[in-house]
Design a protein around this motif. Sequence first.
Motif, mmCIF file in Angstrom:
data_model
loop_
_atom_site.group_PDB
_atom_site.id
_atom_site.type_symbol
_atom_site.label_atom_id
_atom_site.label_comp_id
_atom_site.label_asym_id
_atom_site.label_seq_id
_atom_site.Cartn_x
_atom_site.Cartn_y
_atom_site.Cartn_z
ATOM 1 N N ILE A 108 67.597 24.651 -7.418
ATOM 2 C CA ILE A 108 68.367 23.649 -6.666
ATOM 3 C C ILE A 108 67.914 22.235 -7.047
ATOM 4 C CG2 ILE A 108 68.957 22.775 -4.365
ATOM 5 C CD1 ILE A 108 68.521 25.651 -3.317
ATOM 6 N N ALA A 159 72.241 28.759 -3.250
ATOM 7 C CA ALA A 159 72.167 27.347 -3.646
ATOM 8 C C ALA A 159 73.473 26.612 -3.392
ATOM 9 C CB ALA A 159 71.805 27.246 -5.126
ATOM 10 N N SER A 171 74.021 23.559 -1.067
ATOM 11 C CA SER A 171 73.354 22.294 -1.423
ATOM 12 C C SER A 171 73.850 21.746 -2.750
ATOM 13 C CB SER A 171 71.844 22.450 -1.511
ATOM 14 O OG SER A 171 71.403 23.684 -1.086
ATOM 15 N N LEU A 172 74.635 22.523 -3.474
ATOM 16 C CA LEU A 172 75.042 22.077 -4.820
ATOM 17 C C LEU A 172 76.561 22.140 -4.950
ATOM 18 C CD1 LEU A 172 72.379 23.967 -7.016
ATOM 19 C CD2 LEU A 172 72.375 21.554 -6.385
ATOM 20 N N ARG A 190 62.531 16.382 -3.068
ATOM 21 C CA ARG A 190 63.988 16.191 -2.960
ATOM 22 C C ARG A 190 64.323 14.729 -2.683
ATOM 23 N NH1 ARG A 190 64.591 19.184 2.864
ATOM 24 N NH2 ARG A 190 63.177 20.600 1.806
#
Length: 512
Positions: free
Chosen positions: A264, A290, A293-294, A497
């Motif tokens: 990620i 994932a 978040s993507l 992040r």
Amino acid sequence: MVVVTNSQMKQIEENSLKYSMSMKRLMENAGSAAAMFIRRTMEVDGKFCTVFCGRGNNGGDGLVVARKLYESGANVVVVLTDGDPATDQAKEMMELIAPMDVALVYYEKEDPAYLKERLEATDIIVDAIYGTGFHGQLDEKHRKICELINGTTAQVIALDVPSGVTCDTGFADEYAVIADMTIAFDSYKPLHVLPVSVGYCGEIKTADIGIPPQAHEGIEGQFILVDNEFVFSRLPKRRRDSHKGSYGKLLNIAGSQKYMGAAILSTMAAMRAGAGYVTLASTKEVCRTALPSLLEAVMLPLKQGKEGHISYESLPEILEALENSTALLIGNGLDVTQDTCRLVYEVLKNAKCPVIVDGDGINVISRNIDILKQTNCNIVLTPHMKELSRLTTLPIEQLKQDRYTIGANFAREYGCTVVMKDAYTATAGADGRMYINTTGNAGMAKAGSGDVLAGIIGGLAAQGIDLVTAAAAGAYLHGLAGNYAACKYSQYGMLPREIIDQLPKVFLHNDR
Ligand SMILES: NC(=O)C1=CN([C@@H]2O[C@H](COP(=O)(O)OP(=O)(O)OC[C@H]3O[C@@H](n4cnc5c(N)ncnc54)[C@H](O)[C@@H]3O)[C@@H](O)[C@H]2O)[C@@H](O)CC1
Ligand SMILES: Nc1ncnc2c1ncn2[C@@H]1O[C@H](COP(=O)(O)OP(=O)(O)O)[C@@H](O)[C@H]1O
Ligand SMILES: [K+]
């Protein structure tokens, strides 16, 4: 800024002899220039000045400084740390100073109490014990001398190099002289820019010692200090009439059941670095997890092997995706299994686009380093010190002392770029140059920061930025975004992040 190594400096010096320069003139000029800097910075007339001279040419420069400071009204004592000068030109400088009212003291013969007393009264110390000729560690005697120098309140001026620091690696003996000012003769040398040694130099001045410009011809700087100008002069602005295809396609082969976050973080960082498309090739489970978040990434869900990694059976799908990619990132959170080893080797053999190998990709390569010679693509490796140790089979201690030479040799031998990650990351380019990074902070010393860096480099490379630039600029952007993250969330509290979250700010501040 041009930074020349010890051997390049010797070459420049030799070249200058062709232009009616002599070693003696160079030494006279070096000492005179240093004395001028000292006079400009501090009052000399009537001051107590102690000049420590070694036997080499650095010591010879010191003898010139002593003579010049004496002529300017200083009370000068020369301490010969290793007896009489050994080089012809230094011997001549000794003859010139002998008739003057300058005390010449042999360190070994002198009463330590006198020296201590003298140093307590000294205003200015000139360190001319060792220059560019020094490498390795100080012996006991010289450690004592350096300790004496560092223990005073006098202004310490180092000629060319603070004694105890190795010119090309910046490696400093723990007792090395800590100068207030270092006068670099003719050019900056690596120690004047390397993060490990700049702290020993104090303020750095370069002195023109009369070497004609022609003597520098053909000497290419090997060390480059990466700064804002370096990075943004190489990252083009996005054209108004461009489209997503203009910014390339990164294929990111990453992740396993154990290391989902790596997939990620690296994918997200690549997108934030401006790539047109980023495809995450990972196990079905990783891709599914994932996805929330993507949202902007393309997913290539692959079969999962027994241990939760990408199965080797997925090779054909990966190779097909690779055909359309402008860059490949491989290794983040892949895990090291028999399958991932075979997968990495086959993918590397087939890749034609630029490739960035990080994390487990590096660990896999370390088991069969010759794979690097069986590829037809440009490769960047991004090892941290432990991974670099696996790649080179050298102990970390040795790497710490000499990673510039070791990294450069590795890059040359395998024809790849090596981003040596550390508190101060250095990138050994396949072009023979060393790119020094100074951005970043200890808040980045957390698992996941490396995945972010790999993603940034991959994102830049996908856009067609040449690999060495992508690597060196990537490290700079990563560190700067990390600095912004530390300002916002603190070094303790920041997360990798958030380095990604701060990347846009770095671009905004630079009109990208
Ligand atoms: N390159 C140039 O163009 C010029 C150089 N000059 C001076 O010359 C200096 C270089 O002089 P040298 O090459 O004579 O060397 P240095 O004066 O720097 O060093 C003296 C000696 O120390 C020895 N040494 C190295 N490592 C050691 C260790 N760990 N323990 C004990 N001894 C060690 C070396 O063998 C060398 O002979 C420069 O830094 C500069 O100050 C100037 O005279 C002007 C011109
Ligand atoms: N003290 C520090 N100062 C600056 N940067 C740091 C520091 N410690 C770590 N970093 C950076 O953080 C990253 C860590 O990478 P790595 O160890 O591979 O982490 P991971 O593989 O867990 O993601 C590297 O880019 C490194 O340069
Ligand atoms: K010195």
